[in-house]
Scaffold this active site. Structure first.
Site, mmCIF file in Angstrom:
data_model
loop_
_atom_site.group_PDB
_atom_site.id
_atom_site.type_symbol
_atom_site.label_atom_id
_atom_site.label_comp_id
_atom_site.label_asym_id
_atom_site.label_seq_id
_atom_site.Cartn_x
_atom_site.Cartn_y
_atom_site.Cartn_z
ATOM 1 N N LEU A 13 1.838 40.543 18.797
ATOM 2 C CA LEU A 13 2.732 39.447 18.433
ATOM 3 C C LEU A 13 2.616 38.254 19.370
ATOM 4 O O LEU A 13 2.914 37.128 18.993
ATOM 5 C CB LEU A 13 4.189 39.939 18.417
ATOM 6 N N VAL A 21 2.878 41.516 23.834
ATOM 7 C CA VAL A 21 3.973 42.045 23.022
ATOM 8 C C VAL A 21 3.406 42.530 21.691
ATOM 9 O O VAL A 21 2.701 41.791 21.001
ATOM 10 C CB VAL A 21 5.058 40.979 22.770
ATOM 11 N N ASP A 134 14.553 29.586 31.756
ATOM 12 C CA ASP A 134 13.350 29.321 30.951
ATOM 13 C C ASP A 134 13.700 29.246 29.467
ATOM 14 O O ASP A 134 12.954 29.736 28.620
ATOM 15 C CB ASP A 134 12.288 30.392 31.192
#
Length: 207
Positions: A13, A21, A134
């Site tokens: 992903l 991921v 972030d």
């Protein structure tokens, strides 16, 4: 605690400097999840072991409808695995790009809903003394679903606590230069003292 053998790994992903991921399926329950695989060697090379430990520690303590849920953590000699709630493989950045390619834009009511959800998730983190540091479009994951009447709904979930910090009190400040240039607050960009308000700047950039 289950290990990597308890999951069937599927599509990649996303990936970064020291982590990838994957979409995965838990064999025992058939549940679909996302698994963040962090390379210990790369984390060590980039001197980010403390950051990885911090991400796991903070994420384990959280449970909120607008923060991606950490379901499990395990490791082997090569990697640390974070089993996370799966959010339809889409984030706010990719969703907006798709809208733009189709010649459209996000409807104002949807913008209002998503910004409210972002702020609710942020309020939850800040109430626990956690500054994300972030926040950006790609760290806002989207989960689409249908209500009992069949109407399509969307839920925004804040992801990636890699740069997050735990503050002892709301006025405490940090001094680490971190985040993504287009979203970071001026005080972070100047490598100066910053705290919870830095996230509000980033949220404003997203909105």
């Amino acid at each position: 605690m289950a290990g990597a053998e308890a999951y069937d790994f599927g599509q990649l992903l996303g990936e970064g400097g020291f982590a990838k991921v994957y979409r995965a399926r838990r064999r025992s329950t058939d549940e679909e999840v996302a698994i963040k695989v962090i390379s210990k060697a790369q984390a060590k090379k980039m001197k980010l072991q403390a950051r990885v430990r911090n991400e796991v520690r903070l994420h384990r303590s959280l449970s909120h409808g607008h923060v991606v849920q950490l379901l499990d953590v395990f490791e082997d000699d090569a990697s640390v695995y974070l089993v996370l709630e799966l959010c339809d493989r889409r984030n706010l950045y990719t969703f907006l790009r798709q809208q733009h390619r189709r010649g459209g834009s996000m409807p104002v009511p949807m913008v209002v809903v998503l910004v409210r959800q972002l702020l609710k998730g942020l309020q939850y983190l800040h109430a626990r003394g956690i500054v994300h540091r972030d926040l950006k479009l790609s760290n806002c994951l989207l989960k689409f679903w249908r209500d009992p009447r069949g109407k399509r709904r969307v839920t925004l979930k804040i992801a990636d606590l890699g740069f997050a910090a735990q503050l002892d009190h709301p006025a405490q400040e940090q001094f680490t230069l971190c985040g993504t240039p287009n979203y970071i607050a001026p005080e972070i960009a100047k490598a100066g003292a910053h705290g919870l308000p830095a996230d509000l700047w980033s949220a404003g950039c997203i909105a």
